[in-house]
Design an enzyme around this catalytic site. Structure first.
Site, PDB file in Angstrom:
ATOM      1  N   HIS A  57      -8.081  -4.415   2.991  1.00  0.00           N
ATOM      2  CA  HIS A  57      -6.692  -3.903   2.939  1.00  0.00           C
ATOM      3  C   HIS A  57      -6.155  -3.732   4.350  1.00  0.00           C
ATOM      4  O   HIS A  57      -6.552  -2.823   5.085  1.00  0.00           O
ATOM      5  CB  HIS A  57      -6.658  -2.551   2.193  1.00  0.00           C
ATOM      6  CG  HIS A  57      -5.272  -2.022   1.972  1.00  0.00           C
ATOM      7  ND1 HIS A  57      -4.787  -1.700   0.720  1.00  0.00           N
ATOM      8  CD2 HIS A  57      -4.262  -1.760   2.831  1.00  0.00           C
ATOM      9  CE1 HIS A  57      -3.547  -1.253   0.832  1.00  0.00           C
ATOM     10  NE2 HIS A  57      -3.205  -1.278   2.109  1.00  0.00           N
ATOM     11  N   HIS A  59      -2.344  -4.705   6.892  1.00  0.00           N
ATOM     12  CA  HIS A  59      -0.977  -5.257   6.959  1.00  0.00           C
ATOM     13  C   HIS A  59      -0.864  -6.009   8.277  1.00  0.00           C
ATOM     14  O   HIS A  59      -0.451  -5.433   9.291  1.00  0.00           O
ATOM     15  CB  HIS A  59       0.050  -4.128   6.898  1.00  0.00           C
ATOM     16  CG  HIS A  59       0.023  -3.353   5.619  1.00  0.00           C
ATOM     17  ND1 HIS A  59       0.982  -3.508   4.641  1.00  0.00           N
ATOM     18  CD2 HIS A  59      -0.863  -2.442   5.138  1.00  0.00           C
ATOM     19  CE1 HIS A  59       0.696  -2.709   3.618  1.00  0.00           C
ATOM     20  NE2 HIS A  59      -0.423  -2.046   3.897  1.00  0.00           N
ATOM     21  N   GLN A 153       7.150  -3.798  -0.028  1.00  0.00           N
ATOM     22  CA  GLN A 153       7.022  -2.500   0.658  1.00  0.00           C
ATOM     23  C   GLN A 153       8.061  -1.491   0.172  1.00  0.00           C
ATOM     24  O   GLN A 153       7.798  -0.307   0.085  1.00  0.00           O
ATOM     25  CB  GLN A 153       7.165  -2.708   2.170  1.00  0.00           C
ATOM     26  CG  GLN A 153       7.156  -1.443   3.007  1.00  0.00           C
ATOM     27  CD  GLN A 153       5.804  -0.744   3.011  1.00  0.00           C
ATOM     28  OE1 GLN A 153       4.859  -1.210   3.621  1.00  0.00           O
ATOM     29  NE2 GLN A 153       5.703   0.379   2.314  1.00  0.00           N
ATOM     30  N   HIS A 211      -0.596  -0.776  -4.121  1.00  0.00           N
ATOM     31  CA  HIS A 211      -0.619   0.509  -3.419  1.00  0.00           C
ATOM     32  C   HIS A 211      -0.350   1.556  -4.492  1.00  0.00           C
ATOM     33  O   HIS A 211       0.727   1.567  -5.089  1.00  0.00           O
ATOM     34  CB  HIS A 211       0.487   0.574  -2.372  1.00  0.00           C
ATOM     35  CG  HIS A 211       0.180  -0.130  -1.094  1.00  0.00           C
ATOM     36  ND1 HIS A 211       0.009  -1.474  -1.023  1.00  0.00           N
ATOM     37  CD2 HIS A 211       0.002   0.361   0.168  1.00  0.00           C
ATOM     38  CE1 HIS A 211      -0.247  -1.802   0.244  1.00  0.00           C
ATOM     39  NE2 HIS A 211      -0.259  -0.711   0.975  1.00  0.00           N
ATOM     40  N   GLU A 214      -0.313   6.808  -3.423  1.00  0.00           N
ATOM     41  CA  GLU A 214      -0.593   7.131  -2.017  1.00  0.00           C
ATOM     42  C   GLU A 214       0.247   8.357  -1.663  1.00  0.00           C
ATOM     43  O   GLU A 214       1.242   8.280  -0.941  1.00  0.00           O
ATOM     44  CB  GLU A 214      -0.256   5.933  -1.111  1.00  0.00           C
ATOM     45  CG  GLU A 214      -0.767   6.128   0.313  1.00  0.00           C
ATOM     46  CD  GLU A 214      -0.452   4.948   1.225  1.00  0.00           C
ATOM     47  OE1 GLU A 214       0.169   3.968   0.748  1.00  0.00           O
ATOM     48  OE2 GLU A 214      -0.812   5.003   2.415  1.00  0.00           O
ATOM     49  N   ASP A 310      -6.321  -0.773   6.934  1.00  0.00           N
ATOM     50  CA  ASP A 310      -4.911  -0.558   6.583  1.00  0.00           C
ATOM     51  C   ASP A 310      -3.930  -0.926   7.695  1.00  0.00           C
ATOM     52  O   ASP A 310      -3.031  -1.709   7.470  1.00  0.00           O
ATOM     53  CB  ASP A 310      -4.677   0.885   6.113  1.00  0.00           C
ATOM     54  CG  ASP A 310      -3.475   1.018   5.181  1.00  0.00           C
ATOM     55  OD1 ASP A 310      -2.824  -0.006   4.893  1.00  0.00           O
ATOM     56  OD2 ASP A 310      -3.192   2.137   4.743  1.00  0.00           O
TER      57      ASP A 310
HETATM   58 ZN   LIG Z   1      -1.398  -0.494   2.848  1.00  0.00          ZN
END
Ligand SMILES: [Zn+2]
Length: 415
Positions: A57, A59, A153, A211, A214, A310
């Protein structure tokens, strides 16, 4: 033929020789027991060898954007970071995103990673990041297996037309369907987004990684929607719930009820220890929660959990360096998993468990007949490797050495 002599293998006593013929592992035998002559020999001197690290995971399109275009986050919360990113991303062009992604990829490869699953923001009508990452995926394929997630996102519905952009990204070649249900306006829209993600995964025969929850909000329970959809659609172990921070705030009765459902559904979990503990607990005084999902209980229940980085310096998290063993160190500490046995199994979180999350079923394990892909750590065993956060000295991919480093050299010491 090439031989790597005196390798310590995980969970095995004694030392072994790994014989490599072109791309493949020809044989793995106790040290000195195969009377063949090799064209090349490397003595690993008892160092630990394991499968390549898997980053499950990250970005990559956000790398080094902590200060683009303004300064970094003030509150340290997830939601402020998303708003900041929304303002920032329009200035990024394809070449710019590629350069940022390469920075992260180089850092990860240097640290023994050969498989990366990256989320790519598709809430952008031009799909600039996806175009950039599709090019990168092709360019790096000899060194790295890169899996791209169509990640909205700003939501399927909170961003108007987000659902259509996710579908467009899948048509363009994204490997995995993403989502962010806790960011949608309402619980109903969050649930609708999970349903839509599974519809797309089935329609386009793709993996799925959302996701999920979170947040410290104990009422955020989209993980149950993911488990149910995975179970009823048959997507099962091709589905992953990332983060599930809220699970650490659930009441025990609910959490324990869900454990057997997670197992039955077969879904994977990804926890990102450094980022989760940085972003969560921000609305608490003391005592303060740290937002780490129930890693120990999920493992105990038989679920697959991997640990991941992440971010590398973006609006969500200012640090990060691509060195996966840091995540194991943090994960074991924050997850209260510090028995000797749990530490010895710690590398599973960034190797075989990550490979399961990415659905790399064939050829990942280091064994005879598989591709000769492995890494060498500067440590004699698992416990020392994690205690010392051991460096990766050598990374071999399909029989080729792609990273070679010298052991740390001490020039002077007092005793
Ligand atoms: Zn993430």
């Amino acid at each position: 033929m090439k031989v790597y002599r005196n390798a310590k293998l995980r969970h095995q006593k004694g030392l072994f020789d790994i014989w490599v013929d072109k791309e493949l592992v020809y044989e793995i035998v106790p040290a000195g027991q195969l009377p063949l002559t090799a064209e090349e020999e490397t003595d690993l001197m008892g160092r630990l060898v394991c499968e390549p690290y898997v980053e499950s995971h990250i970005h990559l399109d956000y790398i080094d954007t902590a200060n683009v275009p303004a300064e970094g986050t003030g509150s340290g919360t997830l939601f402020e970071a998303i708003d900041k990113w929304s303002d920032s991303k329009s200035v990024l062009k394809i070449q710019d995103i590629k350069e940022r992604a390469y920075k992260g990829i180089k850092a990860e490869i240097r640290n023994g990673v050969q498989y990366i699953r990256t989320h790519v923001d598709v809430t952008d009508p031009n799909l600039t990041a996806l175009k950039a990452m599709l090019e990168v995926k092709e360019e790096v394929k000899d060194y790295l297996y890169l899996q791209l997630i169509a990640f909205p996102q700003e939501g399927y519905y909170a961003y108007k037309g987000g659902d259509e952009l996710v579908e467009e990204a899948l048509k363009m070649g994204a490997d995995v369907v993403g989502g962010i249900p806790h960011f949608e306006f309402t619980r109903e829209l969050g649930e609708k987004s999970v349903k839509k993600a599974f519809e797309l995964a089935v329609k386009y025969d793709r993996l799925l990684d959302i996701h999920c929850d979170e947040t410290d909000d104990s009422e955020s329970r989209f993980v149950e929607n993911i488990a149910a959809e995975a179970y009823y659609t048959g997507v099962g172990s091709r589905a992953t719930a990332s983060h599930t921070c809220a699970m650490s705030s659930y009441n025990n009765a609910y959490a324990f009820k869900m454990m057997s459902k997670f197992k039955k559904a077969g879904i994977n979990f990804v926890s990102c220890p450094t980022e989760n503990c940085y972003l969560q607990g921000r609305y608490d005084g003391y005592p303060k929660r740290r937002g780490i999902t129930r890693i120990d209980q999920l493992v105990e229940a038989g679920c697959n959990v991997s640990l991941a980085q992440d971010s590398i310096s973006d609006p969500w998290y200012p640090l990060g360096n691509g060195n996966m063993i840091h995540q194991v160190d943090f994960g074991l500490h924050l997850g209260h998993m510090m028995s000797v046995e749990q530490i010895q199994n710690g590398l599973d979180f960034i190797t075989i468990n990550g490979a399961k999350t990415l659905s790399i079923e064939d050829g990942y394990d280091l064994k005879k007949g598989n591709k000769a892909s492995f890494i060498v750590l500067d440590a004699p065993d698992e416990l020392s490797a994690i205690r010392e956060r051991a460096h990766v000295l050598l990374s071999v991919r399909n029989g080729k050495e792609i990273i070679v480093k010298k052991p740390e050299e001490i020039v002077k010491e007092p005793f």
